[in-house]
Design a protein around this motif. Structure first.
Motif, PDB file in Angstrom:
ATOM      1  N   LEU A 527      13.903   1.884   5.393  1.00 48.88           N
ATOM      2  CA  LEU A 527      13.095   1.288   4.331  1.00 48.88           C
ATOM      3  C   LEU A 527      12.579   2.339   3.357  1.00 48.88           C
ATOM      4  N   SER A 528      12.343   3.552   3.847  1.00 45.84           N
ATOM      5  CA  SER A 528      11.830   4.596   2.954  1.00 45.84           C
ATOM      6  C   SER A 528      12.839   4.965   1.872  1.00 45.84           C
ATOM      7  N   ARG A 529      14.124   4.636   2.102  1.00 46.14           N
ATOM      8  CA  ARG A 529      15.177   4.949   1.132  1.00 46.14           C
ATOM      9  C   ARG A 529      15.745   3.700   0.460  1.00 46.14           C
ATOM     10  N   ALA A 530      15.043   2.564   0.629  1.00 41.64           N
ATOM     11  CA  ALA A 530      15.583   1.293   0.130  1.00 41.64           C
ATOM     12  C   ALA A 530      15.426   1.124  -1.370  1.00 41.64           C
ATOM     13  N   GLY A 531      14.625   1.963  -2.007  1.00 39.54           N
ATOM     14  CA  GLY A 531      14.439   1.838  -3.456  1.00 39.54           C
ATOM     15  C   GLY A 531      13.459   0.739  -3.800  1.00 39.54           C
ATOM     16  N   ALA A 532      13.863  -0.141  -4.692  1.00 37.61           N
ATOM     17  CA  ALA A 532      12.986  -1.223  -5.141  1.00 37.61           C
ATOM     18  C   ALA A 532      13.056  -2.391  -4.168  1.00 37.61           C
ATOM     19  N   VAL A 533      11.910  -2.737  -3.571  1.00 35.76           N
ATOM     20  CA  VAL A 533      11.787  -3.906  -2.698  1.00 35.76           C
ATOM     21  C   VAL A 533      10.487  -4.597  -3.081  1.00 35.76           C
ATOM     22  N   ALA A 584       8.864   0.104  -6.153  1.00 36.61           N
ATOM     23  CA  ALA A 584       9.603   0.953  -5.227  1.00 36.61           C
ATOM     24  C   ALA A 584       8.845   1.093  -3.917  1.00 36.61           C
ATOM     25  N   VAL A 585       9.597   1.182  -2.821  1.00 33.73           N
ATOM     26  CA  VAL A 585       8.963   1.463  -1.533  1.00 33.73           C
ATOM     27  C   VAL A 585       8.232   2.805  -1.647  1.00 33.73           C
ATOM     28  N   GLY A 586       7.019   2.854  -1.152  1.00 34.51           N
ATOM     29  CA  GLY A 586       6.216   4.074  -1.217  1.00 34.51           C
ATOM     30  C   GLY A 586       5.130   4.038  -0.168  1.00 34.51           C
ATOM     31  N   THR A 587       4.323   5.046  -0.113  1.00 32.11           N
ATOM     32  CA  THR A 587       3.226   5.083   0.850  1.00 32.11           C
ATOM     33  C   THR A 587       2.147   4.078   0.455  1.00 32.11           C
ATOM     34  N   THR A 588       1.263   3.808   1.389  1.00 34.61           N
ATOM     35  CA  THR A 588       0.147   2.920   1.061  1.00 34.61           C
ATOM     36  C   THR A 588      -0.697   3.524  -0.056  1.00 34.61           C
TER      37      THR A 588
END
Length: 613
Positions: A527-533, A584-588
């Motif tokens: 998921l950390s490399r999934a891009g835009a979710v 984009a998937v990212g940290t909280t």
């Protein structure tokens, strides 16, 4: 109905489940699988047994209270070198060492029950039993002091503060009393300066408020009583600001809820009824005999506190109700956590500005009544937003919203690293296997619902596109849904996921799903490399009076890409709503830094009044 009736009900319920051979209650499974592996069998629980002992003593008609209390006290971990010293396991069948994870909160919860007994019934117990109870209280209070939870853990911080204060005074332990006083100061400062972390929680509001009430009832320390009184009144005001008389519900959003419907929460329902003096509509609790025995047995613990909320709170609970919008700053932070609740003539809609998607959250919640009849006699209809991975609520979903009246604009992104099923215990830091990932608007307890897609009647398993308006009507309320955009791994919505569909699950709930991923077999995804979710959309609640809508549906929100990682949604159903969120998937922290919600160009975190019309 009165106090004695509730205590009698608690006593009689316990009598039905009492096992004299074990000197404990024997109760059916309650489905808790976080701490215990015994979630599908009948068991002998210690907390409910302690509560039963209190109900027996309060009934003043004799019974096995002393035997139960001796059994409970001896089941506590009494080894001072043990990491679970002062704690109990959940049940006799599963010692602490065999639990999946011992629940250290049991020192707080059972310590609270035993303090009721020791303070109120010291003269009714044999001296040796009272000594054992005092010893168990001291060990529980010592465990609480050793653990010293952060005061943002609202309900446990409150309950442990009461236990250490009361134990310090009862047992003449100056060290415990000093700790309790210091903790009371810190707990007060946390709520006064930062706010209520466990905001509007049907379950844990009661735990917190009952702890403050217990300090007022049992603790002599003047400064602690002064602070507890301030928090007690503030907590009641916090709860009642979302009271919706037409549905008999406390509206959303909710930080932690196991049951959203007040009719499913007997402890809170009874506590509020008692606080009003059992005046209408709280003069009866429908179907109380069929409620869960775990809840019924614990009624005496709350009843003996005899809550006395401020007069304005009682007036709001027994009055005709208001039509209003409430916006409240729950907690300061980055970003601030703000709740908005619309209280309409027939329905209520509530949303929180920013939160994860743990199963206890009610980040976007709507209530209305599809049937006539007395309050709580028939289930209340509801709609709520969920983010699920393989059909369980997915903590890593990041919810954002901004709301005005019956209109909410929302966005869901994804955090990595982030939790799977639990907020702290199963963080996903690398690739994970999953089959599905979806955002759903879940509808429950509907009466003859009519679902339309693009204006035409639709049935289960029917698909829809992001250009379609989806409307669900039940009774005199229609919830109108529009989707503004969605992506998974950079793939936009279309014939393949992300795509929309309508379905009915095995529990009979209607779900309007936006599938971001729907694979026939589990796949490995980092998921950390999934891009835009992400996914985004709007909710409008339409009330019908004489079959005429009180407000009209509105067009889709406008979406603007600000950067590769960020969008801004703009919607003007009345007041202009703007929502900026991360795609984009990212940290909280990434998601928190991106969030901005505006109403008519003003950040909602600046609108800090308790209510605005």
């Amino acid at each position: 109905m009165d106090d004695s009736w509730l205590i009698t009900h608690a006593r009689q319920t316990g009598d039905r489940y009492y096992d004299p051979g074990e000197r404990l209650l024997r109760l059916p499974p309650n489905g808790n699988s976080v701490h215990t592996a015994l979630d599908d069998m009948w068991v002998h629980p210690f907390r409910q047994s302690a509560a039963y002992a209190l109900a027996v003593l309060e009934s003043r008609t004799g019974g096995p209270a002393a035997e139960v209390l001796r059994r409970v006290a001896r089941a506590q971990d009494a080894d001072p070198t043990s990491p679970t010293y002062g704690v109990w396991s959940y049940v006799a069948e599963e010692p602490l060492a065999q639990m999946r994870r011992p629940d250290l909160n049991w020192a707080d919860f059972i310590g609270h029950e035993l303090l009721h007994v020791a303070v109120r019934h010291r003269d009714a117990l044999p001296a040796d039993v009272l000594d054992e109870v005092h010893g168990a209280i001291h060990r529980a209070a010592t465990a609480i002091r050793r653990r010293d939870v952060h005061v943002a853990y609202t309900n446990i911080a409150a309950k442990g503060t009461f236990v250490t204060l009361a134990a310090g005074e009862l047992l003449a332990d100056d060290e415990l009393l000093a700790y309790g006083r210091d903790r009371m100061e810190r707990f007060f400062a946390e709520i006064d300066h930062r706010g209520i972390h466990e905001y509007n929680s049907p379950t844990y509001w009661l735990v917190t408020c009952a702890a403050m009430t217990a300090i007022l009832r049992y603790v002599a320390d003047a400064r602690s009583r002064e602070l507890a009184c301030i928090l007690h009144d503030r907590l009641w005001t916090h709860l009642v600001s979302r009271w919706h008389a037409a549905t008999g519900q406390f509206g959303g959003p909710m930080s932690r809820a196991y049951a959203s419907d007040l009719a499913d929460n007997l402890p809170l329902h009874a506590y509020v009824a008692q606080a009003t003096g059992y005046r209408a509509p709280f003069d009866a609790l429908p179907d109380i005999g069929s409620r869960q025995p775990y809840h019924a047995i614990g009624l005496a613990s709350a009843v003996v506190l005899r809550p006395e909320p401020p007069p304005a709170v009682v007036a709001a609970l027994i009055g005709p109700g208001v039509i209003d919008e409430r916006r409240e700053l729950f907690e300061t932070g980055a970003p601030d956590v703000v709740g908005t609740t619309w209280l309409g003539p027939a329905a209520t809609l509530g949303s929180v500005s920013h939160a994860d998607s743990w199963f206890q959250r009610r980040n976007l919640l709507c209530f209305w009544r599809s049937d006539d009849g007395p309050l709580w006699q028939n289930p209340v209809s509801y709609a709520r937003l969920r983010v699920t991975k393989d059909d369980h609520d997915f903590v890593s979903g990041v919810f954002s919203s901004v709301q005005s009246g019956p209109h909410a604009l929302w966005h869901v992104g994804l955090a990595s690293p982030g939790g799977d099923r639990h907020v702290v215990r199963d963080e996903i830091t690398g690739p994970t296997r999953l089959r599905s990932l979806r955002v759903s608007i879940e509808f429950g307890r509907l009466a003859d619902p009519v679902v339309t897609v693009g204006g035409r009647v639709a049935g289960p398993s029917e698909g829809f596109t992001l250009d379609d308006e989806v409307a669900v009507r039940s009774g005199d309320v229609t919830v109108v849904l529009r989707f503004s955009g969605a992506e998974f791994g950079g793939r936009p919505a279309g014939s393949e996921p992300p795509r929309g569909r309508i379905r009915v699950d095995d529990a009979g709930r209607l779900l309007v799903d936006l599938d971001l991923l729907d694979a026939p077999e589990p796949v490995d995804v980092d998921l950390s490399r999934a891009g835009a979710v992400w996914a985004a959309g709007t909710v409008t609640v339409v009330e019908h009076v004489d079959d005429a809508a009180t407000n009209a549906p509105t067009p889709r929100a406008r979406l603007e890409r600000l950067t590769d990682d960020c969008v801004r949604l703009t919607w003007t159903p009345g007041r202009r709503l703007d929502l900026r969120a991360r795609t984009a998937v990212g940290t909280t922290q990434d998601h928190a830094a991106t969030y901005q919600g505006l109403v008519d160009g003003v950040p909602i975190t600046r609108e800090r009044a308790e209510a605005r019309g």
